[in-house]
Design a protein around this motif. Structure first.
Motif, PDB file in Angstrom:
ATOM      1  N   THR A   1       0.859  -1.172   0.000  1.00 60.09           N
ATOM      2  CA  THR A   1       0.000   0.000   0.000  1.00 60.09           C
ATOM      3  C   THR A   1       0.901   1.230   0.000  1.00 60.09           C
ATOM      4  O   THR A   1       2.128   1.097  -0.012  1.00 60.09           O
ATOM      5  CB  THR A   1      -0.922   0.018   1.231  1.00 60.09           C
ATOM      6  OG1 THR A   1      -0.110  -0.007   2.412  1.00 60.09           O
ATOM      7  CG2 THR A   1      -1.864  -1.186   1.241  1.00 60.09           C
TER       8      THR A   1
ATOM      9  N   ARG B   1      -6.510   2.446  -5.978  1.00 57.28           N
ATOM     10  CA  ARG B   1      -7.580   3.100  -5.213  1.00 57.28           C
ATOM     11  C   ARG B   1      -7.040   3.978  -4.093  1.00 57.28           C
ATOM     12  O   ARG B   1      -7.789   4.722  -3.471  1.00 57.28           O
ATOM     13  CB  ARG B   1      -8.503   2.044  -4.597  1.00 57.28           C
ATOM     14  CG  ARG B   1      -9.291   1.208  -5.586  1.00 57.28           C
ATOM     15  CD  ARG B   1     -10.457   0.529  -4.867  1.00 57.28           C
ATOM     16  NE  ARG B   1     -10.034  -0.098  -3.621  1.00 57.28           N
ATOM     17  CZ  ARG B   1      -9.706  -1.381  -3.497  1.00 57.28           C
ATOM     18  NH1 ARG B   1      -9.761  -2.184  -4.553  1.00 57.28           N
ATOM     19  NH2 ARG B   1      -9.350  -1.878  -2.326  1.00 57.28           N
ATOM     20  N   ASP B   2      -5.758   3.873  -3.804  1.00 57.80           N
ATOM     21  CA  ASP B   2      -5.197   4.562  -2.648  1.00 57.80           C
ATOM     22  C   ASP B   2      -5.208   6.077  -2.844  1.00 57.80           C
ATOM     23  O   ASP B   2      -5.098   6.579  -3.967  1.00 57.80           O
ATOM     24  CB  ASP B   2      -3.755   4.083  -2.412  1.00 57.80           C
ATOM     25  CG  ASP B   2      -3.325   4.276  -0.972  1.00 57.80           C
ATOM     26  OD1 ASP B   2      -3.146   5.436  -0.564  1.00 57.80           O
ATOM     27  OD2 ASP B   2      -3.152   3.268  -0.260  1.00 57.80           O
ATOM     28  N   ASP B   3      -5.324   6.806  -1.742  1.00 59.70           N
ATOM     29  CA  ASP B   3      -5.282   8.270  -1.809  1.00 59.70           C
ATOM     30  C   ASP B   3      -3.914   8.761  -2.259  1.00 59.70           C
ATOM     31  O   ASP B   3      -3.798   9.881  -2.779  1.00 59.70           O
ATOM     32  CB  ASP B   3      -5.612   8.877  -0.439  1.00 59.70           C
ATOM     33  CG  ASP B   3      -7.065   8.658  -0.046  1.00 59.70           C
ATOM     34  OD1 ASP B   3      -7.899   8.442  -0.952  1.00 59.70           O
ATOM     35  OD2 ASP B   3      -7.365   8.703   1.168  1.00 59.70           O
ATOM     36  N   ARG B   4      -2.871   7.956  -2.064  1.00 62.80           N
ATOM     37  CA  ARG B   4      -1.529   8.298  -2.514  1.00 62.80           C
ATOM     38  C   ARG B   4      -1.071   7.226  -3.499  1.00 62.80           C
ATOM     39  O   ARG B   4      -0.372   6.289  -3.131  1.00 62.80           O
ATOM     40  CB  ARG B   4      -0.565   8.369  -1.327  1.00 62.80           C
ATOM     41  CG  ARG B   4      -0.777   9.580  -0.413  1.00 62.80           C
ATOM     42  CD  ARG B   4       0.144   9.492   0.796  1.00 62.80           C
ATOM     43  NE  ARG B   4       1.512   9.254   0.369  1.00 62.80           N
ATOM     44  CZ  ARG B   4       2.389   8.505   1.057  1.00 62.80           C
ATOM     45  NH1 ARG B   4       2.023   7.905   2.175  1.00 62.80           N
ATOM     46  NH2 ARG B   4       3.618   8.353   0.630  1.00 62.80           N
TER      47      ARG B   4
END
Length: 294
Positions: free
Chosen positions: A117, A150-153
């Protein structure tokens, strides 16, 4: 050693033979415990000093690879993940290496298998390098693991022209680094491998010059084949896995060969983890090898 050439075979030398009094063999030193002891430390400054990045010797970046292996050379355990063969000693080194890096570079397959992640500096070690730790993945197809997309970063994505459209569909366009020549490939049938040298240069242009690659074995093999690895950190844990798992280096050898020509490496340091509590495994070693330009 007094000779720089390979000495001729001697009678009795070889499998099952006995030594015959050769005098051109190198001396051996027995490595005994020394005074330098590194107990667990919340700030890990002494351990970090051992792993301080050297100045770049090729281009404007330094590439450090960090891998873990069992005693019999396995790169992963029965679950096909490196986490099943590492231990607390390896974890200490792993955290420090991430704390010192600008960017972690991994293959998309490894990111998917190991559940990567968005990355943060290891807890308590931000004082070693107070900047955002970036994640960059290498993918020929341009496809980004769903959890990362999908991660914000989202990660930086290194891909070739054939994978560019797929990558831009998964992450913002400014996170996609297209490196390589257009050889007429498609997302389903990509062309040649990503140009790793150009990718590292593109990362350096973003201020990400201290590169830590955590594999997988195919990416490490490609980096070694392109002579892009400055140092190789290998933790060997006291475990034996047996048949099945691959080595820490994989991928096809250069065309017309079965392996890369052997290159020398210089040992910068070797750490050893003794048994420090009842029932804990003893014998883990962590070596830092410096690789000269080929």
């Amino acid at each position: 050693m007094t000779s720089t050439t390979t000495p001729p075979a001697q009678p009795g030398d070889g499998p099952g033979g006995q030594p015959t009094g050769r005098t051109d063999l190198p001396p051996l030193d027995v490595l005994l415990p020394v005074a330098e002891h590194l107990p667990p430390d919340a700030r890990e400054e002494r351990l970090a000093a051992l792993y301080a990045y050297d100045p770049p010797t090729r281009g404007f970046h330094v590439v450090r690879a960090n891998m873990v292996a069992s005693v019999d050379g396995a790169a992963w355990g029965p679950d096909h993940r490196s986490g099943s063969i590492n231990d607390d000693a390896d974890w200490r080194v792993f955290r420090v290496l991430r704390a010192l890096a600008d960017v972690v570079l991994v293959g998309a397959g490894t990111a998917r298998a190991e559940g990567y992640t968005a990355l943060d500096r290891p807890r308590g070690l931000r004082h070693l390098h107070d900047a955002t730790l970036e994640l960059a993945i290498v993918t020929r197809t341009g496809r980004v693991p769903e959890a990362l997309a999908r991660d914000d970063r989202p990660p930086l994505v290194l891909t070739g022209p054939a994978g560019a459209a797929a990558a831009r569909g998964d992450v913002p366009a400014d996170r996609v680094l297209v490196v390589g020549q257009d050889a007429g490939g498609t997302a389903d049938e990509p062309g040649p491998a990503v140009d790793l040298a150009a990718g590292l240069a593109a990362l350096a242009e973003r201020g990400l010059a201290r590169v830590l690659t955590e594999g997988g074995p195919t990416l490490l093999g490609d980096l070694l084949a392109a002579d892009l690895v400055d140092e190789l950190c290998v933790t060997t844990t006291p475990s034996v896995v047996g048949q099945g798992p691959g080595r820490i280096v994989a991928g096809a050898a250069p065309s017309g060969t079965t392996a890369l020509p052997p290159r020398g490496a210089r040992l910068a340091h070797l750490l050893h983890s003794p048994e420090d509590r009842p029932g804990s495994p003893a014998g883990t070693t962590a070596a830092r090898w410096l690789l000269p330009i080929g």
